[in-house]
Design a protein around this motif. Sequence first.
Motif, mmCIF file in Angstrom:
data_model
loop_
_atom_site.group_PDB
_atom_site.id
_atom_site.type_symbol
_atom_site.label_atom_id
_atom_site.label_comp_id
_atom_site.label_asym_id
_atom_site.label_seq_id
_atom_site.Cartn_x
_atom_site.Cartn_y
_atom_site.Cartn_z
ATOM 1 N N ASP A 5 -4.696 62.327 -13.110
ATOM 2 C CA ASP A 5 -5.877 61.807 -12.479
ATOM 3 C C ASP A 5 -6.965 62.408 -12.995
ATOM 4 N N ILE A 6 -7.830 62.032 -13.756
ATOM 5 C CA ILE A 6 -8.895 62.566 -14.492
ATOM 6 C C ILE A 6 -9.950 63.015 -13.283
ATOM 7 N N LEU A 7 -9.928 62.073 -12.229
ATOM 8 C CA LEU A 7 -10.880 62.353 -11.164
ATOM 9 C C LEU A 7 -10.447 63.682 -10.356
ATOM 10 N N MET A 8 -9.250 64.082 -10.519
ATOM 11 C CA MET A 8 -8.622 65.010 -9.706
ATOM 12 C C MET A 8 -9.218 66.512 -10.558
ATOM 13 N N LEU A 9 -9.267 66.474 -12.082
ATOM 14 C CA LEU A 9 -9.715 67.523 -12.771
ATOM 15 C C LEU A 9 -11.310 67.801 -12.528
ATOM 16 N N LEU A 10 -12.061 66.716 -12.116
ATOM 17 C CA LEU A 10 -13.112 66.724 -11.712
ATOM 18 C C LEU A 10 -13.379 67.460 -10.477
ATOM 19 N N LYS A 11 -12.694 67.254 -9.550
ATOM 20 C CA LYS A 11 -12.684 67.736 -8.324
ATOM 21 C C LYS A 11 -12.317 69.027 -8.209
ATOM 22 N N ALA A 12 -11.183 69.546 -9.134
ATOM 23 C CA ALA A 12 -10.818 70.750 -9.142
ATOM 24 C C ALA A 12 -12.020 71.675 -9.855
ATOM 25 N N PHE A 13 -12.800 71.178 -10.598
ATOM 26 C CA PHE A 13 -13.817 71.839 -11.167
ATOM 27 C C PHE A 13 -14.887 72.136 -10.241
ATOM 28 N N LEU A 14 -15.203 71.068 -9.575
ATOM 29 C CA LEU A 14 -16.277 71.515 -8.511
ATOM 30 C C LEU A 14 -15.859 72.476 -7.611
ATOM 31 N N VAL A 15 -14.640 72.302 -6.893
ATOM 32 C CA VAL A 15 -14.269 72.995 -5.696
ATOM 33 C C VAL A 15 -14.075 74.309 -6.329
ATOM 34 N N GLY A 16 -13.198 74.703 -7.361
ATOM 35 C CA GLY A 16 -13.076 75.936 -7.752
ATOM 36 C C GLY A 16 -14.353 76.493 -8.111
ATOM 37 N N GLY A 17 -15.608 75.786 -8.969
ATOM 38 C CA GLY A 17 -16.644 76.376 -9.190
ATOM 39 C C GLY A 17 -17.365 76.769 -7.989
ATOM 40 N N ALA A 18 -17.413 75.897 -7.026
ATOM 41 C CA ALA A 18 -18.274 76.261 -5.995
ATOM 42 C C ALA A 18 -17.871 77.380 -5.260
ATOM 43 N N LEU A 19 -16.356 77.937 -4.982
ATOM 44 C CA LEU A 19 -16.047 78.794 -4.499
ATOM 45 C C LEU A 19 -16.269 80.197 -5.268
ATOM 46 N N CYS A 20 -16.422 79.876 -6.685
ATOM 47 C CA CYS A 20 -16.780 81.336 -7.418
ATOM 48 C C CYS A 20 -18.328 81.557 -7.251
ATOM 49 N N LEU A 21 -19.281 80.499 -7.234
ATOM 50 C CA LEU A 21 -20.554 80.298 -6.913
ATOM 51 C C LEU A 21 -20.913 81.280 -5.765
ATOM 52 N N ILE A 22 -20.236 80.806 -4.722
ATOM 53 C CA ILE A 22 -20.666 81.431 -3.401
ATOM 54 C C ILE A 22 -20.210 82.984 -3.377
ATOM 55 N N ALA A 23 -19.196 83.286 -4.161
ATOM 56 C CA ALA A 23 -18.850 84.886 -4.430
ATOM 57 C C ALA A 23 -19.953 85.509 -5.131
ATOM 58 N N GLN A 24 -20.509 84.533 -6.139
ATOM 59 C CA GLN A 24 -21.565 85.275 -7.117
ATOM 60 C C GLN A 24 -22.707 85.488 -6.324
ATOM 61 N N ILE A 25 -23.144 84.700 -5.531
ATOM 62 C CA ILE A 25 -24.422 84.738 -4.586
ATOM 63 C C ILE A 25 -24.237 85.761 -3.784
ATOM 64 N N LEU A 26 -22.896 86.131 -3.256
ATOM 65 C CA LEU A 26 -22.603 87.142 -2.327
ATOM 66 C C LEU A 26 -22.975 88.499 -3.020
ATOM 67 N N ILE A 27 -22.143 88.647 -4.069
ATOM 68 C CA ILE A 27 -22.275 89.788 -4.898
ATOM 69 C C ILE A 27 -23.769 90.191 -5.498
ATOM 70 N N ASP A 28 -24.585 89.106 -5.797
ATOM 71 C CA ASP A 28 -25.889 89.430 -6.310
ATOM 72 C C ASP A 28 -26.852 89.743 -5.228
ATOM 73 N N LYS A 29 -26.739 89.155 -4.183
ATOM 74 C CA LYS A 29 -27.944 88.963 -3.047
ATOM 75 C C LYS A 29 -27.640 89.967 -1.933
ATOM 76 N N THR A 30 -26.293 90.464 -1.725
ATOM 77 C CA THR A 30 -25.981 91.516 -0.685
ATOM 78 C C THR A 30 -25.146 92.719 -1.338
ATOM 79 N N LYS A 31 -24.970 93.493 -0.637
ATOM 80 C CA LYS A 31 -24.448 94.995 -1.208
ATOM 81 C C LYS A 31 -23.098 94.779 -1.132
ATOM 82 N N LEU A 32 -22.315 93.656 -0.976
ATOM 83 C CA LEU A 32 -20.830 93.634 -1.170
ATOM 84 C C LEU A 32 -20.353 93.761 -2.592
ATOM 85 N N THR A 33 -19.440 94.783 -2.619
ATOM 86 C CA THR A 33 -18.707 94.750 -3.974
ATOM 87 C C THR A 33 -17.580 93.947 -4.324
ATOM 88 N N PRO A 34 -17.120 93.632 -5.462
ATOM 89 C CA PRO A 34 -16.188 92.786 -5.654
ATOM 90 C C PRO A 34 -14.848 92.908 -4.894
#
Lengths: 329, 122, 171
Positions: free
Chosen positions: B4-33
């Motif tokens: 299902d091609i739509l599933m790929l898009l959804k995987a991209f969005l959810v996976g990307g969003a989870l990484c995005l949240i982590a990136q913001i946390l790393i950049d904006k707070t003192k939390l280390t990886p």
Amino acid sequence: MKNQLLKFNSSYLHQAASVVGSKERQGPLGEKFDSFSEDDRFGQDTWEKAETEMVKRTVEALIQKSEIEWDDIDAFAGGDLLDQCIATSHAMNNNGVPYLGLYGACSTAAEGLIIGSLLAEKGFTVGTVASSHFCSAERQYRFPLEYGSQRTPTAQNTVTGCGSFLLNSKKSDVRVKEAIIGRIQDNGISDANNMGAAMATAAIDTILRYFKKTGRTEKDFDIIATGDLGQEGLELGKEYAKSLGLILGSNYVDCGMLIYDLKTQEVGAGGSGCGCSASVFAAEIYPKIKNGEYKNALLIGTGALLSPKSIIQNKIIPSVAHLVCFERV
Amino acid sequence: MEFDILMLLKAFLVGGALCLIAQILIDKTKLTPAYILVGYVCSGVLLNAVGIYPKLIKWAGAGATVPLTGFGNTLAEGVKEAIKKDGAFGILYGGISATAAGITAAILFGLLWSLLFKSKNK
Amino acid sequence: MSRELYKFCLFVQIISAEWGDFLNRQEYIEFAESRAKRTTSLKNCIWAFVVGGFICVIGQLLVYAYMNVVKEEKTAYSLTSVTLVFLSGLLTGIGRFDKLASRAGAGTLVPITGFANAVASPAIEAKSEGYIKGVAAQMFVIAGPVIVYGSASSVIYGIIYYISMKIAGQI
């Protein structure tokens, strides 16, 4: 006396040699180093052995350039960043020369020059050496080399490089005039990725003590070079000095910024490590004093005295800065 | 499961969003990886406990299982199943046994890579 | 104390070379931190989102591929994880992973690829200390906390789940 100035009458910096890794070779000073290794392993199988090999090559280059024999050297003083200065100790193994191990983190080069000058004053012919290696330092202080991590822009890049100096009491072109031993400073910074900020106040403190003691000002020097404050530390130091009434102008430079091209080489705020000030001073500043381009020069070796454990414990970084004043005779 | 091609898009969005949240946390707070990773695994367990994560996996597939929150979710899922099967004893073995394949693979491959490779010039 | 007065005192202390606890550490830390350039966040975020998303798409494709071979969805997901662990370990070994990660940041850290890299990189690195005290002992030096707190939180959840099931009378 808290604020004692060391004055030398007959200490001369006779010769300097430097060896660097591939990244430093590609930097703006690349051509000026005595030799380099395209392979940062220097043909060895571990990074620690690589650093030892680099130290050996530098010391041999020094002896060759000075046209002396091992037997002519009365003592050697030196150190590096690794636990218990193991790289230098191994490099000094079995050469028959009395050896003093030094640890001053990135200030080791200046510390060595001070100890060397004191011994030269007594008539010794002294070699000093300071080295650091990006890969061995990285695995000791940060992460494994292949670990994927992002560096903050204030982080500095450990220089793969080694500088070695020969001092004696025989009159030559470059005289070691004075020195001030730094005092440990902590300014509250505990971020190992912002060592420039941690060392900046120590550097300015030492410079101010020196000016106060000698009555000289920043205008009396053709170059004032700090060891490895990096861009962040240099700018912070300038601002801090300004708030204390000291205006540092264009003759104030930092070895950590000279060794790399900060725009293209992806090194964060600049170079750091014992090898940074040692190799830059040996390859860039010393020759310029020797050929008369600089009449008076200050080298301020800055050291952030942190350890792998103290980083994890989030301890404040104690910093130190030693100042050495050179004069073209 | 059908492609299902739509599933790929959804995987991209959810996976990307989870990484995005982590990136913001790393950049904006003192939390280390390291803190982020531990935090993600624990939140995976929590999100499974409140019943959100299984739904997310249904919706976004690998977009939810590949990030480390998915690892936490598997741990929690494993515990639940083990308890249903073996009662209180399941509390102890459920989590790790459900994730054993991934962990063992990481260990085994880790050994393999150490045999094959050396760290490179940096 | 006003800022000017404070600076003056600082100056006097330095020129008189008397060393008290002159430096206002808190002020200096705040000053240093306020001027320290933070990572260019927007660029990082885009990288993280795109790379992270892309890895998950590869994951989804792998799931589809494995579904042709195995019956259970759960097994397909597990095999996908194992494959990604393999691939990122390989990239680590040939010295590519850290270059990607220095751009992608959380994009490679958060997916299982980050975990695999955290296991593989110390293992490769510690080779110089031998296979027992080096490779094996160092392998989980970075990834260990994930396992420790992951399993600990699963046990805590298990206890809660068990009690609630008991109360509901379902076990």
